[in-house]
Scaffold this active site. Structure first.
Site, PDB file in Angstrom:
ATOM      1  N   HIS A 264       0.866  -1.249  -0.136  1.00  0.00           N
ATOM      2  CA  HIS A 264       0.115  -0.033   0.035  1.00  0.00           C
ATOM      3  C   HIS A 264       0.707   1.485  -0.169  1.00  0.00           C
ATOM      4  O   HIS A 264       0.700   2.234  -0.845  1.00  0.00           O
ATOM      5  CB  HIS A 264      -0.931  -0.075   1.263  1.00  0.00           C
ATOM      6  CG  HIS A 264      -1.672   1.067   1.357  1.00  0.00           C
ATOM      7  ND1 HIS A 264      -3.162   1.195   0.860  1.00  0.00           N
ATOM      8  CD2 HIS A 264      -1.631   2.473   1.797  1.00  0.00           C
ATOM      9  CE1 HIS A 264      -3.615   2.511   1.055  1.00  0.00           C
ATOM     10  NE2 HIS A 264      -2.774   3.232   1.780  1.00  0.00           N
ATOM     11  N   GLU A 265       1.817   1.288   1.012  1.00  0.00           N
ATOM     12  CA  GLU A 265       2.752   2.463   0.884  1.00  0.00           C
ATOM     13  C   GLU A 265       3.379   2.539  -0.120  1.00  0.00           C
ATOM     14  O   GLU A 265       3.763   3.724  -0.526  1.00  0.00           O
ATOM     15  CB  GLU A 265       3.458   2.590   2.262  1.00  0.00           C
ATOM     16  CG  GLU A 265       2.739   2.391   3.587  1.00  0.00           C
ATOM     17  CD  GLU A 265       1.394   3.508   3.712  1.00  0.00           C
ATOM     18  OE1 GLU A 265       1.665   4.819   3.223  1.00  0.00           O
ATOM     19  OE2 GLU A 265       0.383   3.264   4.500  1.00  0.00           O
TER      20      GLU A 265
END
Ligand code: ZN
Length: 498
Positions: A264-265
């Site tokens: 995600h990051e």
């Protein structure tokens, strides 16, 4: 002053702003990663001075005169320069519209509120935090009226995170989602459940760190310009396109939590690191909005990361790192990471139920801003919506209304970005599929056709266009929630044999 001289000054101004952001961001990052416990006061002192100087830069008389001059001579500017002036002027006007003492009082209020919220959450003491919610909402309504007296204050809040977003648009979007997803969630719950036991056990931290490295390399992050650190809550921060940092949180008993945080990051980081080089150190060099940003992170996390192809790609690496997965086949892993279960905590929610958590917060925020709800009655309203939307009973405020930090730092109007971003991503997927065989390239471990598509249509533009314009240009059509509903219906229908 000639226009050329003005533009030179504009460049110098933005480089200075970028330097202040870099310094403040780095000090903050150090504070949440490696700084010793007793160093907070020192950082606070430095950050206060830096933010005062940054405020003078962005809202000072000289800056105002420069921006007005360039605005008046707009005909001589390139589209990029015009957009820079537009963004900086908007910022200038907003900051100047709010009386200084009100602005300072608000900063103090949210600083205090964050602190109180932190303790309140640990001690499950909602009563301690409640007064801050009412005060922050009142302060934000007042500030919204200073800046845009003719705009509904909650619309103003939404627009701060997603330029042009209104509650009318959100209502329509969420109505469509609720109408389609609520019955789907019920059918999934009634079906035989997926087994995710293989995700639980003991997964040594050094092995999980090795997995993070593999994931970042696989995503195509340039490790010379993108670092990873460990924090309580995962996040991404970028000091410029040349220096992007992500963080994760390792749970020894569950490797999937950090694995999907990193992906995600990593999606956020790819966006920040791939804006056009010409926009570096200017206000165009950042991602344009929260929803577009979340569309990129959630695209990588869910659409790519939780796909059958990606799980199969990762499986040999996972088995090599965690021998207990030896007997778990690719399909079992795929089903495990896609298990859906209505739950209490937004950040741990699965892909299918996630948006319900967002809708609950959105409904409550509107009521708070419309004066139909006060902080005193908020927990009861929260719990009732969790029962209605997700069928779960909230055992404590810690796992309920106190769970997110957003409201304590004044981020009212922010939550819809998460849902909107997820839906943007699904529509981008449909468009991308017209020209890219996503599963085939992911399966062979080459994500570049996917990332090339996103770079070409989204990342490189930075903040050049408003988010709605950028999105429509990327997919060649207006936003339509149908793509997201179809994506979830198809995926979860197949997973649960509906
Ligand atoms: Zn995110």
């Amino acid at each position: 002053m000639t226009v050329q001289e003005g533009l030179k000054k504009l460049d110098a101004l933005q480089r200075k702003m970028a330097a202040f952001d870099h310094a403040a961001g780095m000090i903050y990052f150090d504070g949440v990663t490696t700084a010793p416990k007793g160093t907070g006061a020192n950082r606070g002192e430095t950050l206060a001075i830096l933010s005062e100087e940054a405020y003078k830069l962005s809202a000072g008389e000289e800056t105002g005169a420069l921006l007005d001059f360039l605005h008046e001579n707009e005909a001589e500017l390139t589209p990029e320069q015009k957009r820079m002036v537009e963004i900086l002027r908007k910022d200038f006007v907003e900051t100047r519209a709010i009386p200084m003492e009100e602005y300072v009082a608000y900063e103090r209020l949210t600083n205090e509120a964050e602190d109180v919220w932190h303790r309140a959450k640990i001690e499950n003491d909602y009563a301690a935090f409640a007064p801050y919610i009412d005060r922050i909402v009142a302060a934000q309504i007042s500030m919204a009226r200073h800046v845009e007296p003719d705009t509904d204050p909650y619309d103003y809040r939404l627009g701060r995170f997603e330029e042009g977003l209104t509650r009318a648009a959100c209502d329509a979007f969420f109505d469509e989602l609720r109408g389609s997803l609520a019955p789907l969630i019920r059918r999934v719950q009634a079906a035989p459940q997926l087994d995710d036991a293989c995700l639980h056990g003991h997964f040594p931290l050094d092995k999980q760190r090795a997995l993070s490295d593999w994931l970042m390399d696989t995503l195509g992050l340039d490790r010379a310009h993108c670092g990873i650190a460990e924090t309580e809550h995962p996040f991404t921060t970028s000091f410029s396109r040349y220096d992007v940092r992500i963080t994760t949180h390792y749970h020894e008993e569950n490797f999937a939590s950090s694995m999907y945080s990193v992906i995600h990051e990593g999606g956020h980081a790819l966006y920040d690191a791939n804006t056009d080089e010409a926009y570096a150190y200017t206000c165009l060099g950042d991602g344009v909005s929260m929803a577009i940003h979340e569309s990129q992170s959630r695209f990588m996390e869910n659409i790519v990361g939780r796909s059958r192809a990606f799980v199969s790609l990762a499986a040999p690496k996972l088995r090599a790192l965690f021998p207990q997965l030896e007997g778990v086949d690719d399909e079992a892993l795929y089903r495990a990471v896609n298990r859906s279960e209505p739950s209490l905590i937004r950040t741990e929610a699965d892909e299918l139920t996630y948006c319900m958590h967002v809708m609950i917060r959105y409904e409550l925020e509107k009521k708070l801003f419309d004066g139909l709800l006060t902080a005193r009655d908020l927990p009861a309203a929260w719990n009732a919506l969790y029962k209605e939307y997700l069928g779960v009973d909230v055992p404590s405020d810690r796992e309920g209304v106190l769970q997110d930090s957003h409201w304590s730092s004044g981020l009212f109007g922010y939550f819809p970005s998460y849902a909107l971003g997820s839906a943007y991503g699904a529509q981008m997927l449909a468009k991308m599929r017209e020209t890219v065989d996503i599963d085939a390239c992911v399966a062979r471990g080459d994500l570049s056709p996917v990332t090339d598509w996103l770079r070409e249509r989204v990342w490189r533009f930075g903040s050049l266009m408003k988010p709605g314009v950028l999105f429509e240009q990327a997919v060649g059509a207006p936003f339509d929630a149908k793509y997201y509903v179809d994506y979830l219906t198809e995926k979860y229908g197949a997973l649960y044999g509906l």
